[in-house]
Design an enzyme around this catalytic site. Structure first.
Site, mmCIF file in Angstrom:
data_model
loop_
_atom_site.group_PDB
_atom_site.id
_atom_site.type_symbol
_atom_site.label_atom_id
_atom_site.label_comp_id
_atom_site.label_asym_id
_atom_site.label_seq_id
_atom_site.Cartn_x
_atom_site.Cartn_y
_atom_site.Cartn_z
ATOM 1 N N CYS A 259 0.835 -1.205 0.000
ATOM 2 C CA CYS A 259 0.000 0.000 0.000
ATOM 3 C C CYS A 259 0.868 1.253 0.000
ATOM 4 O O CYS A 259 2.048 1.200 0.351
ATOM 5 C CB CYS A 259 -0.847 -0.031 1.273
ATOM 6 S SG CYS A 259 -1.960 1.355 1.459
ATOM 7 N N THR B 235 0.621 3.391 2.165
ATOM 8 C CA THR B 235 0.988 3.498 3.586
ATOM 9 C C THR B 235 2.296 2.749 3.858
ATOM 10 O O THR B 235 3.142 3.200 4.633
ATOM 11 C CB THR B 235 -0.132 2.905 4.457
ATOM 12 O OG1 THR B 235 -1.345 3.582 4.143
ATOM 13 C CG2 THR B 235 0.155 3.067 5.927
ATOM 14 N N HIS C 245 5.189 4.883 3.045
ATOM 15 C CA HIS C 245 5.555 5.816 4.127
ATOM 16 C C HIS C 245 6.377 5.096 5.189
ATOM 17 O O HIS C 245 7.334 5.639 5.733
ATOM 18 C CB HIS C 245 4.295 6.396 4.784
ATOM 19 C CG HIS C 245 3.479 7.246 3.864
ATOM 20 N ND1 HIS C 245 3.955 8.403 3.303
ATOM 21 C CD2 HIS C 245 2.213 7.098 3.398
ATOM 22 C CE1 HIS C 245 3.017 8.936 2.526
ATOM 23 N NE2 HIS C 245 1.955 8.156 2.570
ATOM 24 N N HIS D 1 -0.937 -4.639 5.662
ATOM 25 C CA HIS D 1 -2.331 -4.738 6.112
ATOM 26 C C HIS D 1 -3.284 -5.251 5.031
ATOM 27 O O HIS D 1 -4.471 -5.414 5.286
ATOM 28 C CB HIS D 1 -2.810 -3.387 6.647
ATOM 29 C CG HIS D 1 -2.682 -2.273 5.650
ATOM 30 N ND1 HIS D 1 -1.551 -1.512 5.549
ATOM 31 C CD2 HIS D 1 -3.518 -1.827 4.710
ATOM 32 C CE1 HIS D 1 -1.700 -0.635 4.579
ATOM 33 N NE2 HIS D 1 -2.888 -0.803 4.036
ATOM 34 N N ILE E 249 -5.584 3.991 -5.639
ATOM 35 C CA ILE E 249 -7.000 4.071 -5.259
ATOM 36 C C ILE E 249 -7.777 4.950 -6.228
ATOM 37 O O ILE E 249 -8.934 4.675 -6.538
ATOM 38 C CB ILE E 249 -7.143 4.522 -3.786
ATOM 39 C CG1 ILE E 249 -6.480 3.453 -2.881
ATOM 40 C CG2 ILE E 249 -8.606 4.696 -3.391
ATOM 41 C CD1 ILE E 249 -6.384 3.824 -1.422
ATOM 42 N N ARG F 287 -0.530 7.209 -16.160
ATOM 43 C CA ARG F 287 -1.723 7.060 -15.303
ATOM 44 C C ARG F 287 -2.949 7.687 -15.979
ATOM 45 O O ARG F 287 -4.052 7.178 -15.872
ATOM 46 C CB ARG F 287 -1.491 7.730 -13.935
ATOM 47 C CG ARG F 287 -0.252 7.220 -13.215
ATOM 48 C CD ARG F 287 -0.564 6.028 -12.342
ATOM 49 N NE ARG F 287 0.669 5.395 -11.916
ATOM 50 C CZ ARG F 287 0.963 5.050 -10.654
ATOM 51 N NH1 ARG F 287 0.079 5.259 -9.699
ATOM 52 N NH2 ARG F 287 2.090 4.476 -10.369
ATOM 53 N N LEU G 94 -10.400 11.657 0.172
ATOM 54 C CA LEU G 94 -9.686 10.478 0.674
ATOM 55 C C LEU G 94 -8.183 10.719 0.757
ATOM 56 O O LEU G 94 -7.513 10.189 1.630
ATOM 57 C CB LEU G 94 -9.956 9.270 -0.234
ATOM 58 C CG LEU G 94 -9.229 7.997 0.177
ATOM 59 C CD1 LEU G 94 -10.085 7.171 1.128
ATOM 60 C CD2 LEU G 94 -8.818 7.149 -1.008
ATOM 61 N N GLY G 95 -7.622 11.511 -0.168
ATOM 62 C CA GLY G 95 -6.177 11.773 -0.192
ATOM 63 C C GLY G 95 -5.721 12.417 1.107
ATOM 64 O O GLY G 95 -6.422 13.249 1.677
ATOM 65 N N ILE G 96 -4.539 12.008 1.566
ATOM 66 C CA ILE G 96 -4.008 12.518 2.840
ATOM 67 C C ILE G 96 -3.005 13.626 2.539
ATOM 68 O O ILE G 96 -2.043 13.417 1.799
ATOM 69 C CB ILE G 96 -3.274 11.402 3.620
ATOM 70 C CG1 ILE G 96 -4.133 10.139 3.724
ATOM 71 C CG2 ILE G 96 -2.820 11.898 4.989
ATOM 72 C CD1 ILE G 96 -5.271 10.227 4.680
ATOM 73 N N ILE H 217 -13.325 10.722 4.134
ATOM 74 C CA ILE H 217 -13.425 9.274 3.932
ATOM 75 C C ILE H 217 -12.231 8.583 4.571
ATOM 76 O O ILE H 217 -11.085 8.921 4.281
ATOM 77 C CB ILE H 217 -13.465 8.922 2.424
ATOM 78 C CG1 ILE H 217 -14.620 9.651 1.719
ATOM 79 C CG2 ILE H 217 -13.564 7.405 2.243
ATOM 80 C CD1 ILE H 217 -15.999 9.219 2.116
HETATM 81 ZN ZN ZN Z 1 -3.695 0.077 2.311
#
Ligand code: ZN
Length: 345
Positions: free
Chosen positions: A39, A41, A44, A64, A176, A201, A263-265, A288
């Site tokens: 992911c 994540t 990071h 995860h 995503i 993309r 949703l984007g952080i 979200i």
């Molecule tokens: Zn994930």
């Protein structure tokens, strides 16, 4: 067991060949992991940025997104048999707080996420509470079942916003965002527009169903999109980039009274023109996070069984877990989109 752990407060992960298998609590299920997804994540965590340094306990097993088979169940776990093919919701809760008890357990105050706050799935075995288990339909292959977690993010965002017979703008077509294109199309969006700085993309977004994909570095696209949407703007914005310019552009392209699902952080707090973009516009803004337990999972299963989701161009690479370094680098470099690692099969 074999496991990838965050071995120090720095970059990369360490492959440990003889990590101890997690102990199974009375209400837990031990799952033998087949395949896992890497992911954003995990990027990071791999790069050990400020977010990771502030959140991830050193020594944790990361990961995860997974599919596997139940290997053992705790003494009080009665719902699922050993041998069942399953994935799991990675957000765990004690089911005591307001949101857990009112149908919003995905935003529980005490949420602990596997691979982030507690041991995860980049290993031969992962342990989760029985309530988190999701039996995987026989018609859904392992490669897809391994990425139900991020697909669920996309489905939750699209469903929360409501896209049927509506024009939709997706800002940012990372993993995503691309999933959101195919989900929005399957969910009946009338026209999908996308933005991304990467030409590859953008091309893929169009292949998946976007009528047009724009390079956001030239603002001219906003006028073009507004013009084709009754001169007023798109009905729905799905913000998937976590980039401040994309947020501003997205709201600029959104019509009065439209819905924005975010949703984007963002890396840091960003200044934003609330008066112009939200208050006078009278639009609805949705934050979200995660996936609804388990409404999103049922929606995801239905969409997958409908055959209308195009994921083969999104899940681009697969490596054995021993090649975790190459797998992470393929994802981080952008050469791969969704990268899967096989652990057992
Ligand atoms: Zn994930």
């Amino acid at each position: 067991m074999r496991a990838l752990i965050k071995h120090h407060a720095g970059t990369e992960l360490k492959f440990v060949p003889d990590h101890s298998v997690p102990s199974v609590g009375p209400r837990d299920v031990l799952i033998k992991v087949s395949k896992v997804g890497i992911c954003g994540t995990d990027r990071h965590i791999w790069e050990w940025d400020d977010w990771a340094a502030g959140r991830i306990p050193v020594g944790i097993v990361t990961g995860h997104e997974f599919v596997g088979t139940i290997a053992a169940v705790g003494a009080a776990a009665t719902k699922y048999p050993v041998g069942l093919r399953v994935s799991a919701e990675g957000h765990t809760t004690a089911w005591k707080d307001y949101n857990s008890r009112t149908g919003n357990a995905h935003i529980a105050a005490d949420t602990k996420i596997i691979g982030i706050d507690r041991d995860g799935c980049f290993a031969d075995y992962v342990c989760v509470p029985e309530e988190n288990v999701w039996p995987v339909h026989a018609k859904i292959p392992d490669k897809v079942a391994a990425v139900l977690d991020p697909l669920g993010n996309a489905v939750h965002t699209v469903m929360a916003a409501g896209v049927s017979a509506k024009s939709v703008l997706i800002t940012g077509t990372g993993i995503i965002g691309l999933m959101a294109v195919t989900v929005a199309k399957a969910a009946g969006a009338s026209r999908i527009f996308a933005t991304d700085v990467s030409p590859a993309r953008r091309a893929l977004a169009k292949k998946l169903g976007a009528v047009e994909a724009f390079d956001p570095r030239d603002n001219a696209w906003i006028g073009e999109v507004r013009k084709t949407c009754r001169g007023e703007g798109v009905d729905v914005l799905l913000e998937m980039s976590g980039a401040a310019p994309a947020l501003n552009q997205g709201f600029e392209a959104l019509r009065n009274g439209g819905t924005a699902a975010l949703l984007g952080i963002f890396k840091r707090p960003e200044a934003f023109d609330w008066n112009r973009q939200v208050i006078f516009k009278g639009c609805t803004v949705l934050g979200i996070n995660g996936r609804k337990m388990f409404e999103t999972w049922y929606q995801m299963e239905e969409l997958l069984l409908s055959g209308r989701l195009e994921l083969s161009d999104i899940i681009t690479h697969e490596f054995p877990i021993e090649q975790f370094k190459k797998a992470h680098e393929t994802m981080i470099s952008g050469e791969g989109i969704k990268v899967v690692m096989s652990v057992n099969g």
